[in-house]
Motif scaffolding. Structure first.
Motif, PDB file in Angstrom:
ATOM      1  N   MET A 154       7.810  -0.920 -25.076  1.00  0.00           N
ATOM      2  CA  MET A 154       8.235  -1.850 -24.033  1.00  0.00           C
ATOM      3  C   MET A 154       7.174  -1.899 -22.930  1.00  0.00           C
ATOM      4  N   THR A 155       6.955  -3.076 -22.381  1.00  0.00           N
ATOM      5  CA  THR A 155       5.983  -3.226 -21.292  1.00  0.00           C
ATOM      6  C   THR A 155       6.714  -3.353 -19.955  1.00  0.00           C
ATOM      7  N   ARG A 156       6.353  -2.504 -19.027  1.00  0.00           N
ATOM      8  CA  ARG A 156       6.952  -2.513 -17.689  1.00  0.00           C
ATOM      9  C   ARG A 156       6.113  -3.372 -16.751  1.00  0.00           C
ATOM     10  N   ARG A 157       6.768  -4.185 -15.956  1.00  0.00           N
ATOM     11  CA  ARG A 157       6.054  -5.061 -15.010  1.00  0.00           C
ATOM     12  C   ARG A 157       5.966  -4.371 -13.651  1.00  0.00           C
ATOM     13  N   ILE A 158       4.745  -4.076 -13.248  1.00  0.00           N
ATOM     14  CA  ILE A 158       4.499  -3.430 -11.950  1.00  0.00           C
ATOM     15  C   ILE A 158       3.902  -4.477 -11.010  1.00  0.00           C
ATOM     16  N   VAL A 159       4.529  -4.703  -9.870  1.00  0.00           N
ATOM     17  CA  VAL A 159       4.003  -5.628  -8.855  1.00  0.00           C
ATOM     18  C   VAL A 159       3.459  -4.821  -7.682  1.00  0.00           C
ATOM     19  N   VAL A 160       2.252  -5.158  -7.260  1.00  0.00           N
ATOM     20  CA  VAL A 160       1.590  -4.461  -6.156  1.00  0.00           C
ATOM     21  C   VAL A 160       1.521  -5.401  -4.956  1.00  0.00           C
ATOM     22  N   LEU A 161       2.092  -4.971  -3.842  1.00  0.00           N
ATOM     23  CA  LEU A 161       1.998  -5.711  -2.579  1.00  0.00           C
ATOM     24  C   LEU A 161       0.964  -5.013  -1.715  1.00  0.00           C
ATOM     25  N   THR A 162      -0.088  -5.719  -1.335  1.00  0.00           N
ATOM     26  CA  THR A 162      -1.119  -5.105  -0.509  1.00  0.00           C
ATOM     27  C   THR A 162      -1.414  -6.014   0.678  1.00  0.00           C
ATOM     28  N   ALA A 163      -1.366  -5.444   1.872  1.00  0.00           N
ATOM     29  CA  ALA A 163      -1.436  -6.239   3.099  1.00  0.00           C
ATOM     30  C   ALA A 163      -2.727  -6.028   3.863  1.00  0.00           C
ATOM     31  N   GLY A 164      -3.780  -5.572   3.216  1.00  0.00           N
ATOM     32  CA  GLY A 164      -5.061  -5.410   3.882  1.00  0.00           C
ATOM     33  C   GLY A 164      -5.624  -6.750   4.329  1.00  0.00           C
ATOM     34  N   LEU A 165      -6.343  -6.753   5.449  1.00  0.00           N
ATOM     35  CA  LEU A 165      -6.856  -8.003   6.005  1.00  0.00           C
ATOM     36  C   LEU A 165      -8.357  -8.187   5.801  1.00  0.00           C
ATOM     37  N   SER A 166      -9.066  -7.126   5.539  1.00  0.00           N
ATOM     38  CA  SER A 166     -10.526  -7.221   5.435  1.00  0.00           C
ATOM     39  C   SER A 166     -10.960  -7.145   3.978  1.00  0.00           C
ATOM     40  N   GLN A 167     -12.244  -7.460   3.764  1.00  0.00           N
ATOM     41  CA  GLN A 167     -12.862  -7.313   2.454  1.00  0.00           C
ATOM     42  C   GLN A 167     -14.220  -6.618   2.597  1.00  0.00           C
ATOM     43  N   PRO A 168     -14.436  -5.462   1.989  1.00  0.00           N
ATOM     44  CA  PRO A 168     -13.469  -4.697   1.205  1.00  0.00           C
ATOM     45  C   PRO A 168     -12.402  -4.079   2.099  1.00  0.00           C
ATOM     46  N   SER A 169     -11.297  -3.703   1.501  1.00  0.00           N
ATOM     47  CA  SER A 169     -10.160  -3.209   2.253  1.00  0.00           C
ATOM     48  C   SER A 169      -9.771  -1.820   1.743  1.00  0.00           C
ATOM     49  N   SER A 170      -9.629  -0.876   2.685  1.00  0.00           N
ATOM     50  CA  SER A 170      -9.171   0.460   2.278  1.00  0.00           C
ATOM     51  C   SER A 170      -7.736   0.395   1.757  1.00  0.00           C
ATOM     52  N   THR A 171      -6.955  -0.563   2.284  1.00  0.00           N
ATOM     53  CA  THR A 171      -5.582  -0.736   1.792  1.00  0.00           C
ATOM     54  C   THR A 171      -5.589  -1.181   0.333  1.00  0.00           C
ATOM     55  N   ARG A 172      -6.469  -2.126  -0.006  1.00  0.00           N
ATOM     56  CA  ARG A 172      -6.581  -2.565  -1.399  1.00  0.00           C
ATOM     57  C   ARG A 172      -7.127  -1.435  -2.277  1.00  0.00           C
ATOM     58  N   LEU A 173      -8.059  -0.655  -1.719  1.00  0.00           N
ATOM     59  CA  LEU A 173      -8.605   0.466  -2.475  1.00  0.00           C
ATOM     60  C   LEU A 173      -7.505   1.460  -2.825  1.00  0.00           C
ATOM     61  N   LEU A 174      -6.660   1.783  -1.841  1.00  0.00           N
ATOM     62  CA  LEU A 174      -5.558   2.706  -2.123  1.00  0.00           C
ATOM     63  C   LEU A 174      -4.588   2.090  -3.128  1.00  0.00           C
ATOM     64  N   ALA A 175      -4.303   0.797  -2.977  1.00  0.00           N
ATOM     65  CA  ALA A 175      -3.404   0.126  -3.921  1.00  0.00           C
ATOM     66  C   ALA A 175      -3.948   0.197  -5.339  1.00  0.00           C
ATOM     67  N   ASP A 176      -5.260   0.009  -5.498  1.00  0.00           N
ATOM     68  CA  ASP A 176      -5.859   0.060  -6.834  1.00  0.00           C
ATOM     69  C   ASP A 176      -5.786   1.468  -7.424  1.00  0.00           C
ATOM     70  N   ARG A 177      -6.007   2.475  -6.592  1.00  0.00           N
ATOM     71  CA  ARG A 177      -5.922   3.854  -7.106  1.00  0.00           C
ATOM     72  C   ARG A 177      -4.493   4.194  -7.517  1.00  0.00           C
ATOM     73  N   LEU A 178      -3.540   3.752  -6.745  1.00  0.00           N
ATOM     74  CA  LEU A 178      -2.138   3.989  -7.113  1.00  0.00           C
ATOM     75  C   LEU A 178      -1.781   3.237  -8.399  1.00  0.00           C
ATOM     76  N   THR A 179      -2.268   2.016  -8.509  1.00  0.00           N
ATOM     77  CA  THR A 179      -1.969   1.215  -9.699  1.00  0.00           C
ATOM     78  C   THR A 179      -2.532   1.877 -10.952  1.00  0.00           C
ATOM     79  N   ASP A 180      -3.782   2.327 -10.875  1.00  0.00           N
ATOM     80  CA  ASP A 180      -4.389   3.003 -12.024  1.00  0.00           C
ATOM     81  C   ASP A 180      -3.611   4.258 -12.402  1.00  0.00           C
ATOM     82  N   ALA A 181      -3.194   5.007 -11.395  1.00  0.00           N
ATOM     83  CA  ALA A 181      -2.458   6.247 -11.674  1.00  0.00           C
ATOM     84  C   ALA A 181      -1.091   5.951 -12.286  1.00  0.00           C
TER      85      ALA A 181
END
Length: 215
Positions: A1-28
């Motif tokens: 079965m495939t589970r659907r994971i949705v990531v909400l990330t509210a970082g405002l800059s690029q690159p964004s430390s918020t997006r970086l943390l979101a990506d690390r959590l997503t990979d884990a």
């Protein structure tokens, strides 16, 4: 079965430390779900890209734009959510709160949610338990016990190893919650019906209470 994971990330800059943390959590999380014999698909919602649509939605009586409606439907169809926000003025960002405010209040009831936040220094880490956890508890989401906070120094600094441990522990809790929901055979919709049913059963009409007292 495939589970659907949705990531909400509210970082405002690029690159964004918020997006970086979101990506690390997503990979884990995807790794941990795979380790439990399941697959995971990921959809990322960059709230920065919805800023104008959210403002329009809020100033037109709550009528969502097509982009906001699509994001709402994506969240409602998820099996789990990873929610990451930067800290502004000791709380979640206004953009993050705007999106939560336009969600259907029932759409994430009973849904496993992993909360996370970023800030410049560690003195803001209480935002997890003083702001984010109460927010999602109000929506009756199933927030996993471990939240993840990352200060600037945690990215490559002395705290990077501890951050890795927190990410791994939180990802394991979310993966366990998502997979367990499917193993138990309830599924997303059944789980939400159950949550709503329990709540409805706990409410007793006030007139009935008075009648029981002879009023």
């Amino acid at each position: 079965m495939t589970r659907r994971i949705v990531v909400l990330t509210a970082g405002l800059s690029q690159p964004s430390s918020t997006r970086l943390l979101a990506d690390r959590l997503t990979d884990a999380v995807t790794t941990q779900v795979s380790a439990r014999g399941e697959a995971a698909s990921v959809e990322v919602i960059e709230l920065r890209e919805l800023a104008h649509d959210l403002a329009t939605t809020m100033t037109t009586g709550g009528l969502p734009t097509p982009a906001v409606e699509a994001a709402r439907e994506t969240v409602a169809a998820a099996d789990a959510v990873i929610a990451v926000t930067p800290v502004f003025a000791a709380s979640y960002s206004g953009l993050f709160k705007m999106f939560v405010d336009v969600l259907d209040p029932e759409s994430i009831a009973g849904m496993p949610v992993l909360i996370a936040a970023t800030a410049g220094t560690a003195r803001h880490q209480l935002v997890l338990d003083h702001a984010l956890r109460p927010l999602f508890s109000y929506l009756r989401a199933a927030v996993v016990p471990t939240g993840v906070f990352a200060a600037t120094d945690d990215f490559g600094g002395p705290g990077s190893q501890d951050l890795g441990h927190r990410i791994s522990r939180a990802a394991g809790e979310l993966a366990t919650a998502v997979v367990a929901a499917g193993v138990e055979g309830f599924g997303q919709e059944a789980r939400r019906r159950s949550v709503r049913g329990v709540t409805a059963g706990e409410v007793t009409d006030f007139e009935d209470l008075l009648a029981g007292l002879g009023q």
